[in-house]
Structure formats: structure tokens, C-alpha cells
Design a protein around this motif. Structure first.
Motif, PDB file in Angstrom:
ATOM      1  N   CYS A  18      11.237 -36.333   3.231  1.00  0.00           N
ATOM      2  CA  CYS A  18      11.674 -36.573   4.610  1.00  0.00           C
ATOM      3  C   CYS A  18      12.035 -35.215   5.195  1.00  0.00           C
ATOM      4  O   CYS A  18      12.957 -34.562   4.700  1.00  0.00           O
ATOM      5  CB  CYS A  18      12.866 -37.518   4.623  1.00  0.00           C
ATOM      6  N   GLN A  19      11.328 -34.799   6.226  1.00  0.00           N
ATOM      7  CA  GLN A  19      11.539 -33.493   6.848  1.00  0.00           C
ATOM      8  C   GLN A  19      11.475 -32.379   5.809  1.00  0.00           C
ATOM      9  O   GLN A  19      12.328 -31.506   5.750  1.00  0.00           O
ATOM     10  CB  GLN A  19      12.864 -33.424   7.585  1.00  0.00           C
ATOM     11  N   CYS A  32      18.464 -45.869   6.957  1.00  0.00           N
ATOM     12  CA  CYS A  32      17.818 -45.149   8.050  1.00  0.00           C
ATOM     13  C   CYS A  32      17.194 -46.118   9.060  1.00  0.00           C
ATOM     14  O   CYS A  32      16.523 -47.082   8.679  1.00  0.00           O
ATOM     15  CB  CYS A  32      16.754 -44.206   7.496  1.00  0.00           C
ATOM     16  N   HIS A  34      14.726 -45.523  10.865  1.00  0.00           N
ATOM     17  CA  HIS A  34      13.274 -45.347  10.876  1.00  0.00           C
ATOM     18  C   HIS A  34      12.569 -46.111   9.760  1.00  0.00           C
ATOM     19  O   HIS A  34      11.351 -46.253   9.794  1.00  0.00           O
ATOM     20  CB  HIS A  34      12.911 -43.865  10.754  1.00  0.00           C
ATOM     21  N   CYS A  87       7.544 -45.593   7.578  1.00  0.00           N
ATOM     22  CA  CYS A  87       8.536 -44.868   8.363  1.00  0.00           C
ATOM     23  C   CYS A  87       8.073 -44.759   9.807  1.00  0.00           C
ATOM     24  O   CYS A  87       6.950 -44.320  10.080  1.00  0.00           O
ATOM     25  CB  CYS A  87       8.728 -43.476   7.756  1.00  0.00           C
ATOM     26  N   SER A  88       8.920 -45.114  10.752  1.00  0.00           N
ATOM     27  CA  SER A  88       8.575 -45.059  12.171  1.00  0.00           C
ATOM     28  C   SER A  88       8.957 -43.737  12.817  1.00  0.00           C
ATOM     29  O   SER A  88       8.920 -43.609  14.029  1.00  0.00           O
ATOM     30  CB  SER A  88       9.235 -46.223  12.915  1.00  0.00           C
ATOM     31  N   ASP A  89       9.299 -42.739  12.025  1.00  0.00           N
ATOM     32  CA  ASP A  89       9.732 -41.435  12.535  1.00  0.00           C
ATOM     33  C   ASP A  89       8.526 -40.539  12.824  1.00  0.00           C
ATOM     34  O   ASP A  89       8.306 -39.540  12.157  1.00  0.00           O
ATOM     35  CB  ASP A  89      10.669 -40.767  11.530  1.00  0.00           C
ATOM     36  N   ASP A  90       7.750 -40.889  13.831  1.00  0.00           N
ATOM     37  CA  ASP A  90       6.579 -40.087  14.182  1.00  0.00           C
ATOM     38  C   ASP A  90       6.966 -38.754  14.810  1.00  0.00           C
ATOM     39  O   ASP A  90       6.210 -37.792  14.749  1.00  0.00           O
ATOM     40  CB  ASP A  90       5.664 -40.870  15.114  1.00  0.00           C
ATOM     41  N   CYS A  93      12.181 -36.433  13.458  1.00  0.00           N
ATOM     42  CA  CYS A  93      13.594 -36.069  13.630  1.00  0.00           C
ATOM     43  C   CYS A  93      14.420 -36.326  12.370  1.00  0.00           C
ATOM     44  O   CYS A  93      15.553 -35.886  12.284  1.00  0.00           O
ATOM     45  CB  CYS A  93      14.202 -36.782  14.827  1.00  0.00           C
ATOM     46  N   VAL A  96      18.210 -41.108  10.677  1.00  0.00           N
ATOM     47  CA  VAL A  96      19.063 -41.614  11.764  1.00  0.00           C
ATOM     48  C   VAL A  96      19.713 -42.881  11.242  1.00  0.00           C
ATOM     49  O   VAL A  96      19.019 -43.827  10.858  1.00  0.00           O
ATOM     50  CB  VAL A  96      18.248 -41.925  13.040  1.00  0.00           C
TER      51      VAL A  96
END
Length: 102
Positions: A18-19, A32, A34, A87-90, A93, A96
């Protein structure tokens, strides 16, 4: 929607990237906003903790629903056929929390 492959460690810990950081699925993804679900074979199981947080079950106290949701999330992750986190973190970020203020 992106797919994060599960990395299983010999000690039983499951992680994802993640990131560009390796994070624990059990302590990060479950909480999370996301996390859309867990891919088991070809089916995606929605995040049970997020569903419990949104009050999908009626009649039980919220803390009991959250505990059951977290236990179900961990059970699904431990399934040998679980391969990915949806994961919906397109936007990229990162983490969250589900409890963020809107």
C-alpha cells in the motif's frame, strides 16, 4: 478498482503493498475505507468489518457486530484460496480509516 496481491509470510502474517509500503492486512486493510473486499477464487467477498460498521445487521449491539465482522474478515483472509484485496484507492492516497469524519 485495483487489486493488491496477498503476500503470505511463514509466520502466518498476510501483507499487501500500500503506497509502496508493506502493511498487514489484519491491522490495516480491515479498517481501511478503501478495502472493497477479498478475492477468493473468482468471487469477491465484501469487507465484513465495513459492512458491520455501516450497520448491515439489525438487532445486535454495534461492538458485537464489529467484532464479528473483524473475525469474519480474518477467517476469509486465512482461506488458502484468498489471493487478493480489492482496493478502491485509485488516487493512491493510502490508508483512510472507516471512522473518518465526512
Amino acid at each position: 478498482m485495483k487489486t493488491l496481491p496477498l503476500n503470505r509470510k511463514p509466520n502466518g502474517k498476510a501483507t499487501v503493498l500500500c503506497q509502496d509500503k508493506e502493511v498487514s492486512v489484519h491491522s490495516s486493510c480491515v479498517f481501511c475505507a478503501h478495502c472493497a473486499g477479498i478475492r477468493v477464487n473468482r468471487r469477491v467477498t465484501p469487507n465484513p468489518y465495513a459492512q458491520a460498521f455501516r450497520g448491515s445487521k439489525g438487532g445486535l449491539p454495534l461492538d458485537q457486530q464489529l467484532m464479528e465482522g473483524m473475525m469474519l474478515f480474518n477467517t476469509v483472509i486465512e482461506d488458502a484460496n484468498a489471493t487478493d484485496i480489492e482496493c478502491s484507492d485509485d488516487a493512491g492516497c493510502g490508508f483512510v480509516t472507516l471512522t473518518r469524519r465526512r
